[in-house]
Design a protein around this motif. Structure first.
Motif, PDB file in Angstrom:
ATOM      1  N   THR A 188     -56.741  29.061  -4.427  1.00  0.00           N
ATOM      2  CA  THR A 188     -57.355  29.066  -5.758  1.00  0.00           C
ATOM      3  C   THR A 188     -57.888  27.681  -6.113  1.00  0.00           C
ATOM      4  O   THR A 188     -57.497  26.670  -5.522  1.00  0.00           O
ATOM      5  CB  THR A 188     -56.358  29.499  -6.849  1.00  0.00           C
ATOM      6  N   ARG A 189     -58.752  27.640  -7.109  1.00  0.00           N
ATOM      7  CA  ARG A 189     -59.291  26.354  -7.567  1.00  0.00           C
ATOM      8  C   ARG A 189     -58.192  25.497  -8.207  1.00  0.00           C
ATOM      9  O   ARG A 189     -58.244  24.280  -8.144  1.00  0.00           O
ATOM     10  CB  ARG A 189     -60.448  26.598  -8.532  1.00  0.00           C
ATOM     11  N   GLY A 190     -57.195  26.132  -8.809  1.00  0.00           N
ATOM     12  CA  GLY A 190     -56.062  25.378  -9.337  1.00  0.00           C
ATOM     13  C   GLY A 190     -55.273  24.718  -8.227  1.00  0.00           C
ATOM     14  O   GLY A 190     -54.944  23.528  -8.294  1.00  0.00           O
ATOM     15  N   GLN A 191     -54.969  25.490  -7.181  1.00  0.00           N
ATOM     16  CA  GLN A 191     -54.266  24.928  -6.024  1.00  0.00           C
ATOM     17  C   GLN A 191     -55.083  23.818  -5.377  1.00  0.00           C
ATOM     18  O   GLN A 191     -54.545  22.782  -4.988  1.00  0.00           O
ATOM     19  CB  GLN A 191     -53.983  26.028  -4.997  1.00  0.00           C
ATOM     20  N   MET A 192     -56.400  24.044  -5.277  1.00  0.00           N
ATOM     21  CA  MET A 192     -57.253  23.038  -4.657  1.00  0.00           C
ATOM     22  C   MET A 192     -57.213  21.726  -5.437  1.00  0.00           C
ATOM     23  O   MET A 192     -57.199  20.639  -4.861  1.00  0.00           O
ATOM     24  CB  MET A 192     -58.700  23.544  -4.537  1.00  0.00           C
ATOM     25  N   ALA A 193     -57.174  21.820  -6.766  1.00  0.00           N
ATOM     26  CA  ALA A 193     -57.085  20.607  -7.584  1.00  0.00           C
ATOM     27  C   ALA A 193     -55.830  19.827  -7.212  1.00  0.00           C
ATOM     28  O   ALA A 193     -55.872  18.605  -7.017  1.00  0.00           O
ATOM     29  CB  ALA A 193     -57.085  20.970  -9.065  1.00  0.00           C
ATOM     30  N   ALA A 194     -54.702  20.520  -7.084  1.00  0.00           N
ATOM     31  CA  ALA A 194     -53.448  19.853  -6.722  1.00  0.00           C
ATOM     32  C   ALA A 194     -53.539  19.235  -5.327  1.00  0.00           C
ATOM     33  O   ALA A 194     -53.138  18.083  -5.124  1.00  0.00           O
ATOM     34  CB  ALA A 194     -52.290  20.841  -6.793  1.00  0.00           C
ATOM     35  N   PHE A 195     -54.074  19.981  -4.366  1.00  0.00           N
ATOM     36  CA  PHE A 195     -54.177  19.470  -3.006  1.00  0.00           C
ATOM     37  C   PHE A 195     -55.071  18.228  -2.930  1.00  0.00           C
ATOM     38  O   PHE A 195     -54.741  17.255  -2.261  1.00  0.00           O
ATOM     39  CB  PHE A 195     -54.718  20.550  -2.065  1.00  0.00           C
ATOM     40  N   ILE A 196     -56.190  18.249  -3.639  1.00  0.00           N
ATOM     41  CA  ILE A 196     -57.123  17.108  -3.604  1.00  0.00           C
ATOM     42  C   ILE A 196     -56.496  15.884  -4.262  1.00  0.00           C
ATOM     43  O   ILE A 196     -56.544  14.774  -3.717  1.00  0.00           O
ATOM     44  CB  ILE A 196     -58.445  17.474  -4.327  1.00  0.00           C
ATOM     45  N   VAL A 197     -55.884  16.056  -5.429  1.00  0.00           N
ATOM     46  CA  VAL A 197     -55.276  14.931  -6.151  1.00  0.00           C
ATOM     47  C   VAL A 197     -54.173  14.299  -5.302  1.00  0.00           C
ATOM     48  O   VAL A 197     -54.099  13.070  -5.169  1.00  0.00           O
ATOM     49  CB  VAL A 197     -54.739  15.374  -7.523  1.00  0.00           C
ATOM     50  N   LYS A 198     -53.314  15.123  -4.719  1.00  0.00           N
ATOM     51  CA  LYS A 198     -52.217  14.612  -3.906  1.00  0.00           C
ATOM     52  C   LYS A 198     -52.723  13.963  -2.615  1.00  0.00           C
ATOM     53  O   LYS A 198     -52.231  12.908  -2.206  1.00  0.00           O
ATOM     54  CB  LYS A 198     -51.231  15.727  -3.570  1.00  0.00           C
ATOM     55  N   SER A 199     -53.695  14.578  -1.968  1.00  0.00           N
ATOM     56  CA  SER A 199     -54.194  14.070  -0.687  1.00  0.00           C
ATOM     57  C   SER A 199     -54.858  12.705  -0.813  1.00  0.00           C
ATOM     58  O   SER A 199     -54.691  11.835   0.061  1.00  0.00           O
ATOM     59  CB  SER A 199     -55.200  15.048  -0.079  1.00  0.00           C
ATOM     60  N   PHE A 200     -55.628  12.530  -1.879  1.00  0.00           N
ATOM     61  CA  PHE A 200     -56.405  11.305  -2.015  1.00  0.00           C
ATOM     62  C   PHE A 200     -55.827  10.351  -3.069  1.00  0.00           C
ATOM     63  O   PHE A 200     -56.486   9.376  -3.451  1.00  0.00           O
ATOM     64  CB  PHE A 200     -57.868  11.652  -2.310  1.00  0.00           C
ATOM     65  N   ASN A 201     -54.587  10.636  -3.510  1.00  0.00           N
ATOM     66  CA  ASN A 201     -53.886   9.766  -4.464  1.00  0.00           C
ATOM     67  C   ASN A 201     -54.734   9.432  -5.679  1.00  0.00           C
ATOM     68  O   ASN A 201     -54.829   8.265  -6.082  1.00  0.00           O
ATOM     69  CB  ASN A 201     -53.406   8.490  -3.776  1.00  0.00           C
ATOM     70  N   LEU A 202     -55.358  10.446  -6.251  1.00  0.00           N
ATOM     71  CA  LEU A 202     -56.216  10.227  -7.410  1.00  0.00           C
ATOM     72  C   LEU A 202     -55.374   9.990  -8.659  1.00  0.00           C
ATOM     73  O   LEU A 202     -54.323  10.584  -8.830  1.00  0.00           O
ATOM     74  CB  LEU A 202     -57.148  11.414  -7.610  1.00  0.00           C
ATOM     75  N   GLN A 203     -55.844   9.132  -9.516  1.00  0.00           N
ATOM     76  CA  GLN A 203     -55.157   8.811 -10.774  1.00  0.00           C
ATOM     77  C   GLN A 203     -55.965   9.295 -11.962  1.00  0.00           C
ATOM     78  O   GLN A 203     -57.134   9.289 -11.969  1.00  0.00           O
ATOM     79  CB  GLN A 203     -54.955   7.297 -10.889  1.00  0.00           C
TER      80      GLN A 203
END
Length: 195
Positions: free
Chosen positions: A180-195
Motif C-alpha cells: 500500500t501507499r501507506g506502507q510505502m511511505a514507512a519503507f521509504i522514510v526508514k530506508s533513506f532516514n528521512l526527517q
C-alpha cells in the motif's frame, strides 16, 4: 524581492484519508515535507491504495537523489511506457540506474501494483546501489521459503529494521500482497532516514 531559500520540513496539512491518529501519518507527512509526494489529488494520499510501479519510480528516485532531482528525458525504453508521458522519465531513470529491468518482455507494467516481495528488491537496490546483493536468507518469515527468489531481499529488509513483516506471531511477511501507499511511505522514510 528575489530572496531565495529553503523551508526545511515546513508545516504540512493532513490529507483527508491520513488523519493524525492514522497508522502511517508521520511517515506520509515526512514524505510530503521532503517533496517526495503530493498525494493522488482531491486532498487524498491514497493511504490504502496499492502502490503502482510507476509511482515507486518517483518515490525511490526522489528519496535517493533529493527533491531537486530531475530525471533525464525518456527515450522509449519500455514498449508499454509511452515517451513522452507523465512517468516515462522516472521509469527510464530507474532502469538506467539498474534498480529495475521491468516486468519482462521489454515492458515495465507501470499500472501494476508493487507486491511486497518485489518492493524489497526495489528498496534495497535504490538504497545500496544496483550491484548490491543481500546476504543469504536464514528462514526469518514462515511464509518466505528459504531459499526462494526474494527471500534474501526480504530478510535483509527486516535485518535493516525497515520492516517487521505483516505479522509478528507467527512471523509473516505476506510477500504476495500488494504494497500500500501507506506502507510505502514507512519503507521509504526508514530506508533513506528521512526527517
Amino acid at each position: 524581492d528575489g530572496t531565495t531559500g529553503t523551508l526545511v520540513n515546513g508545516w504540512v496539512s493532513d490529507f483527508l484519508d491520513v488523519h493524525e491518529s492514522q497508522q502511517f501519518h508521520s511517515y506520509v507527512t515526512t514524505l510530503v515535507s521532503n517533496a517526495i509526494t503530493v498525494g493522488i489529488g482531491d486532498g487524498l494520499y491514497g493511504v490504502n491504495d496499492a502502490t503502482k510501479r510507476q509511482q515507486i519510480a518517483v518515490f525511490l528516485l526522489k528519496a535517493r537523489h533529493g527533491l531537486c532531482y530531475v530525471p533525464p528525458p525518456c527515450a522509449g525504453t519500455f514498449s508499454d511506457v509511452p515517451c513522452p508521458s507523465t512517468f516515462a522519465n522516472w521509469i527510464e531513470a530507474l532502469a538506467a540506474e539498474g534498480i529495475t529491468t521491468g516486468c519482462g518482455g521489454g515492458k515495465f507494467c507501470p499500472q501494476n501494483p508493487v507486491r511486497r516481495d518485489h518492493m524489497a528488491a526495489f528498496i534495497l537496490k535504490a538504497k545500496h546501489g544496483q550491484f548490491y546483493l543481500p546476504p543469504d536468507c536464514t528462514q526469518v518469515f514462515d511464509d518466505v521459503p528459504c531459499p526462494s527468489q526474494f527471500a534474501d531481499w526480504i530478510e535483509q529488509l527486516a535485518a535493516e529494521q525497515i520492516t517487521s513483516g505483516c505479522s509478528v506471531s507467527p512471523p509473516l511477511y505476506c510477500p504476495g500482497n500488494d504494497n500500500t501507499r501507506g506502507q510505502m511511505a514507512a519503507f521509504i522514510v526508514k530506508s533513506f532516514n528521512l526527517q
